[in-house]
Design a protein around this motif. Structure first.
Motif, mmCIF file in Angstrom:
data_model
loop_
_atom_site.group_PDB
_atom_site.id
_atom_site.type_symbol
_atom_site.label_atom_id
_atom_site.label_comp_id
_atom_site.label_asym_id
_atom_site.label_seq_id
_atom_site.Cartn_x
_atom_site.Cartn_y
_atom_site.Cartn_z
ATOM 1 N N LEU A 38 0.818 -1.209 0.000
ATOM 2 C CA LEU A 38 0.000 0.000 0.000
ATOM 3 C C LEU A 38 0.858 1.268 0.000
ATOM 4 O O LEU A 38 0.633 2.183 -0.800
ATOM 5 C CB LEU A 38 -0.934 0.000 1.210
ATOM 6 N N LEU A 39 1.820 1.338 0.902
ATOM 7 C CA LEU A 39 2.581 2.579 1.076
ATOM 8 C C LEU A 39 3.620 2.803 -0.014
ATOM 9 O O LEU A 39 3.938 3.950 -0.345
ATOM 10 C CB LEU A 39 3.261 2.586 2.449
ATOM 11 N N LYS A 40 4.162 1.718 -0.569
ATOM 12 C CA LYS A 40 5.205 1.875 -1.575
ATOM 13 C C LYS A 40 4.705 1.746 -3.009
ATOM 14 O O LYS A 40 5.411 2.122 -3.942
ATOM 15 C CB LYS A 40 6.313 0.837 -1.338
ATOM 16 N N LYS A 41 3.483 1.223 -3.180
ATOM 17 C CA LYS A 41 2.983 1.040 -4.541
ATOM 18 C C LYS A 41 1.636 1.723 -4.750
ATOM 19 O O LYS A 41 1.512 2.661 -5.536
ATOM 20 C CB LYS A 41 2.875 -0.447 -4.870
ATOM 21 N N LYS A 42 0.605 1.257 -4.023
ATOM 22 C CA LYS A 42 -0.748 1.745 -4.298
ATOM 23 C C LYS A 42 -0.919 3.216 -3.978
ATOM 24 O O LYS A 42 -1.525 3.968 -4.742
ATOM 25 C CB LYS A 42 -1.761 0.913 -3.508
ATOM 26 N N TYR A 43 -0.411 3.663 -2.814
ATOM 27 C CA TYR A 43 -0.601 5.046 -2.388
ATOM 28 C C TYR A 43 0.528 5.970 -2.834
ATOM 29 O O TYR A 43 0.468 7.171 -2.612
ATOM 30 C CB TYR A 43 -0.718 5.131 -0.861
ATOM 31 N N HIS A 44 1.538 5.402 -3.440
ATOM 32 C CA HIS A 44 2.732 6.190 -3.767
ATOM 33 C C HIS A 44 2.488 7.102 -4.965
ATOM 34 O O HIS A 44 1.887 6.705 -5.962
ATOM 35 C CB HIS A 44 3.903 5.260 -4.076
ATOM 36 N N LEU A 45 2.935 8.331 -4.818
ATOM 37 C CA LEU A 45 2.908 9.293 -5.925
ATOM 38 C C LEU A 45 4.351 9.653 -6.242
ATOM 39 O O LEU A 45 5.095 10.116 -5.366
ATOM 40 C CB LEU A 45 2.116 10.548 -5.540
ATOM 41 N N SER A 46 4.754 9.447 -7.469
ATOM 42 C CA SER A 46 6.149 9.669 -7.841
ATOM 43 C C SER A 46 6.522 11.137 -7.732
ATOM 44 O O SER A 46 5.670 12.033 -7.764
ATOM 45 C CB SER A 46 6.396 9.176 -9.265
ATOM 46 N N HIS A 47 7.816 11.360 -7.608
ATOM 47 C CA HIS A 47 8.317 12.732 -7.532
ATOM 48 C C HIS A 47 8.008 13.492 -8.827
ATOM 49 O O HIS A 47 7.699 14.684 -8.796
ATOM 50 C CB HIS A 47 9.823 12.720 -7.278
ATOM 51 N N ALA A 48 8.056 12.786 -9.942
ATOM 52 C CA ALA A 48 7.738 13.425 -11.225
ATOM 53 C C ALA A 48 6.288 13.897 -11.253
ATOM 54 O O ALA A 48 5.980 14.983 -11.769
ATOM 55 C CB ALA A 48 8.001 12.443 -12.367
ATOM 56 N N SER A 49 5.388 13.098 -10.682
ATOM 57 C CA SER A 49 3.975 13.489 -10.637
ATOM 58 C C SER A 49 3.781 14.699 -9.734
ATOM 59 O O SER A 49 2.968 15.591 -10.031
ATOM 60 C CB SER A 49 3.118 12.319 -10.141
ATOM 61 N N PHE A 50 4.518 14.739 -8.630
ATOM 62 C CA PHE A 50 4.411 15.900 -7.739
ATOM 63 C C PHE A 50 4.910 17.164 -8.434
ATOM 64 O O PHE A 50 4.307 18.235 -8.294
ATOM 65 C CB PHE A 50 5.207 15.654 -6.460
ATOM 66 N N LEU A 51 5.994 17.043 -9.182
ATOM 67 C CA LEU A 51 6.480 18.204 -9.940
ATOM 68 C C LEU A 51 5.468 18.621 -10.998
ATOM 69 O O LEU A 51 5.308 19.823 -11.275
ATOM 70 C CB LEU A 51 7.823 17.864 -10.595
#
Length: 206
Positions: A38-51
């Protein structure tokens, strides 16, 4: 095959307390793998997406943000969605909505971590109980056969040591996992706050 045999022998020599110890280890491993997914895959938002979020908010490209929100179900995108939904409302209303959404996600991020916390405390205690029962068995054999047969007590001593070592190993693994997941949750909370601040800044610029 030899390793498996050694593990089985280890368990057999550990006494009856190995049963609750192994059950606690199984539960803890289940929680660890579930939280990792959950924390590393499903809920994770990549740094590129945050940018990408930051860039879209700076440029006012809300359509790109809506597309991103629709394709990702994460704590960050959920809070962002609340901000965008009420973007034309007052600043206080936007802040309240995003804060409420963030508060709704935090229990989901921390879910089941208390199980690891419990195993961290319980496993060494169960190992200690195994130590006590093993030593009691050794002294019982010693009282029956006397000091002339010292080898007769080695089984109880081995039971004591194995139970203690197993409890400590389980607790150590759970402690490392617990601290790691807590660090991930803190990172999520910080990213959520950063995202909310970006929405507020975009509102102030409007």
């Amino acid at each position: 095959m030899q390793i498996l045999t050694s593990i089985v022998e280890w368990i057999n020599h550990g006494g009856f307390m190995m049963i609750p110890l192994l059950l606690s280890a199984f539960v803890a491993l289940t929680v660890i793998f579930e939280r990792l997914y959950l924390l590393k895959k499903k809920y994770h938002l990549s740094h590129a997406s945050f940018l990408q979020i930051r860039s879209a908010l700076d440029s006012g490209n809300f359509q790109a943000l809506k597309n991103l929100v629709q394709t990702a179900d994460t704590p960050i995108t959920s809070v962002l969605n609340e901000g965008l939904t009420y973007f034309n409302s007052s600043l206080d209303e936007i802040e309240r909505r995003m804060k409420d959404e963030a508060q709704r996600w935090i229990p989901r991020l921390e879910k089941r971590l208390q199980i690891l916390d419990t195993v961290i405390t319980a496993a060494p205690l169960m190992g200690l109980l195994g130590t006590i029962t093993g030593m009691m068995a050794s002294f019982q054999i010693l009282s029956e056969k006397g000091v002339n047969e010292p080898n007769a007590i080695t089984g109880g001593v081995a039971e004591a040591l194995i139970a203690t070592a197993t409890g400590l190993m389980i607790a150590l693994v759970c402690l490392l996992a617990y601290n790691y997941f807590n660090a991930l949750v803190r990172d999520y909370v910080q990213t959520i706050e950063d995202t909310a601040n970006l929405v507020i800044e975009a509102k102030l610029k409007k």
